[in-house]
Design a protein around this motif. Structure first.
Motif, mmCIF file in Angstrom:
data_model
loop_
_atom_site.group_PDB
_atom_site.id
_atom_site.type_symbol
_atom_site.label_atom_id
_atom_site.label_comp_id
_atom_site.label_asym_id
_atom_site.label_seq_id
_atom_site.Cartn_x
_atom_site.Cartn_y
_atom_site.Cartn_z
ATOM 1 N N ARG A 1 -20.310 1.727 28.318
ATOM 2 C CA ARG A 1 -20.547 2.938 28.642
ATOM 3 C C ARG A 1 -20.015 4.361 28.654
ATOM 4 N N ARG A 2 -18.528 3.898 28.376
ATOM 5 C CA ARG A 2 -17.775 4.999 27.877
ATOM 6 C C ARG A 2 -17.886 4.442 26.356
ATOM 7 N N ARG A 3 -17.778 4.105 25.310
ATOM 8 C CA ARG A 3 -18.113 4.363 24.498
ATOM 9 C C ARG A 3 -18.817 4.876 23.953
ATOM 10 N N GLU B 1 -19.903 8.822 21.933
ATOM 11 C CA GLU B 1 -20.373 9.270 21.105
ATOM 12 C C GLU B 1 -21.456 10.057 21.528
ATOM 13 N N GLN B 2 -21.973 9.669 22.776
ATOM 14 C CA GLN B 2 -23.217 10.967 22.144
ATOM 15 C C GLN B 2 -22.327 11.866 23.642
ATOM 16 N N GLY B 3 -21.177 12.510 23.819
ATOM 17 C CA GLY B 3 -20.854 13.685 24.330
ATOM 18 C C GLY B 3 -21.179 14.497 25.816
ATOM 19 N N TYR B 4 -21.067 12.811 26.650
ATOM 20 C CA TYR B 4 -21.262 13.496 28.380
ATOM 21 C C TYR B 4 -20.036 13.367 28.212
ATOM 22 N N ALA C 1 -21.652 -6.423 24.771
ATOM 23 C CA ALA C 1 -21.873 -5.360 23.959
ATOM 24 C C ALA C 1 -23.535 -4.522 24.411
ATOM 25 N N GLY C 2 -23.301 -4.625 25.597
ATOM 26 C CA GLY C 2 -24.666 -3.463 26.320
ATOM 27 C C GLY C 2 -24.680 -4.086 27.832
ATOM 28 N N THR C 3 -25.187 -2.873 28.088
ATOM 29 C CA THR C 3 -25.118 -2.855 30.044
ATOM 30 C C THR C 3 -26.741 -2.168 30.655
ATOM 31 N N GLY C 4 -26.545 -2.144 31.456
ATOM 32 C CA GLY C 4 -27.471 -1.234 31.820
ATOM 33 C C GLY C 4 -26.961 -1.250 33.619
ATOM 34 N N ARG C 5 -28.080 -0.537 34.494
ATOM 35 C CA ARG C 5 -27.871 -0.860 36.081
ATOM 36 C C ARG C 5 -28.860 -0.914 36.884
ATOM 37 N N LEU C 6 -29.036 -1.241 37.981
ATOM 38 C CA LEU C 6 -30.354 -0.980 38.662
ATOM 39 C C LEU C 6 -29.992 -0.795 40.177
ATOM 40 N N ILE C 7 -30.002 0.568 40.769
ATOM 41 C CA ILE C 7 -29.499 1.008 42.148
ATOM 42 C C ILE C 7 -30.725 1.241 43.024
ATOM 43 N N ILE C 8 -30.455 1.424 44.266
ATOM 44 C CA ILE C 8 -31.607 1.952 45.583
ATOM 45 C C ILE C 8 -31.050 3.483 45.480
ATOM 46 N N ASN C 9 -31.924 4.582 45.038
ATOM 47 C CA ASN C 9 -31.133 6.163 44.866
ATOM 48 C C ASN C 9 -31.006 6.614 46.354
ATOM 49 N N ASP C 10 -31.289 7.309 46.670
ATOM 50 C CA ASP C 10 -31.229 8.118 48.320
ATOM 51 C C ASP C 10 -32.092 8.339 48.526
ATOM 52 N N GLU C 11 -33.826 8.291 47.701
ATOM 53 C CA GLU C 11 -34.773 8.237 48.125
ATOM 54 C C GLU C 11 -35.152 6.939 48.332
ATOM 55 N N GLY D 1 -30.537 2.497 35.207
ATOM 56 C CA GLY D 1 -30.326 4.087 34.465
ATOM 57 C C GLY D 1 -29.095 2.925 33.560
ATOM 58 N N ARG D 2 -27.844 3.849 32.704
ATOM 59 C CA ARG D 2 -27.452 3.962 31.970
ATOM 60 C C ARG D 2 -26.869 2.380 30.976
ATOM 61 N N VAL D 3 -28.194 2.334 30.330
ATOM 62 C CA VAL D 3 -28.710 1.266 29.671
ATOM 63 C C VAL D 3 -28.030 2.051 28.440
ATOM 64 N N CYS D 4 -27.628 1.513 27.578
ATOM 65 C CA CYS D 4 -26.799 1.214 26.682
ATOM 66 C C CYS D 4 -26.520 0.121 25.972
ATOM 67 N N VAL D 5 -25.839 0.321 24.706
ATOM 68 C CA VAL D 5 -25.729 -0.658 23.595
ATOM 69 C C VAL D 5 -24.518 0.144 22.541
ATOM 70 N N LEU D 6 -23.651 -0.951 22.853
ATOM 71 C CA LEU D 6 -22.503 -0.371 21.167
ATOM 72 C C LEU D 6 -23.354 -0.180 19.935
ATOM 73 N N LYS D 7 -23.104 0.683 19.098
ATOM 74 C CA LYS D 7 -23.953 1.165 17.926
ATOM 75 C C LYS D 7 -23.854 0.050 17.408
ATOM 76 N N GLU D 8 -22.588 -0.971 17.258
ATOM 77 C CA GLU D 8 -22.673 -2.164 16.135
ATOM 78 C C GLU D 8 -23.341 -2.784 16.718
ATOM 79 N N ALA D 9 -23.706 -2.553 17.794
ATOM 80 C CA ALA D 9 -24.872 -4.351 18.531
ATOM 81 C C ALA D 9 -25.984 -3.930 17.839
ATOM 82 N N ARG D 10 -26.528 -2.334 17.830
ATOM 83 C CA ARG D 10 -27.687 -2.180 17.746
ATOM 84 C C ARG D 10 -28.599 -2.784 17.478
#
Length: 171
Positions: free
Chosen positions: A20-22, A27-30, A56-66, A72-81
């Protein structure tokens, strides 16, 4: 062969956070300050490994406040896309949400990814919104409309490719 595994916030999630950091921060500037949030303390994670068994890839599942299931936070490292890791992560998270009894699943998609998520049964909801300068759109999939295959097989059957299968990441 790629593979995936589920983790919870009680497991060692350093690989998840590194990916996620990478992707999002470097990469995306968040902002690094907002990348990890309170939902990370109660998330279910999908972690995908490339052909060399590297995370090389990740994402998360949450049950939010509602009390809403949210991917969310679905991403794959650039070199593995382009190798199916994003597809694997999304299918894993959808499977887990349905397994836990979700009647609908939500996500906030970056605009270029709307077509990618549409192939799993997600439909845009509401107006475009800004997340740290990046346009996003809320999307929702009703449980009965979730497509765990996430692919039309190149036959123009999914909303994500509309006949242009180059739009379907990961094949």
């Amino acid at each position: 062969m790629i593979r995936g595994k589920f983790l919870t916030s009680q497991d060692d999630v350093r690989a998840v956070m590194d990916i996620r950091r990478r992707v999002f921060v470097e990469e995306q500037g968040y902002s690094a300050d907002t990348e990890i949030d309170g939902f990370d303390k109660m998330a279910v994670y999908a972690l995908a490994f490339d052909e060399n068994d590297r995370p090389a890839g990740t994402g998360r599942l949450i049950i939010n406040d509602e009390s809403r299931f949210q991917i969310g936070r679905v991403c794959v490292l650039k070199e593995a896309r382009g190798r199916g890791l994003g597809d694997l992560v999304v299918r894993m998270l959808l499977y887990r949400a349905l397994e836990l009894g979700a009647s609908e699943i939500w996500l906030g998609a970056q605009l270029p990814a709307v077509g990618f998520y549409a192939r799993y049964g997600f439909a845009p909801i509401g107006e475009i919104y800004d997340d740290e300068g990046v346009p996003h759109r809320w999307m929702r999939a009703l449980a009965g409309e979730v497509d765990l295959e996430g692919s039309c097989g190149g036959h123009s059957r999914c909303a994500g490719c509309a006949g242009d299968c180059s739009a379907c990441e990961g094949r």
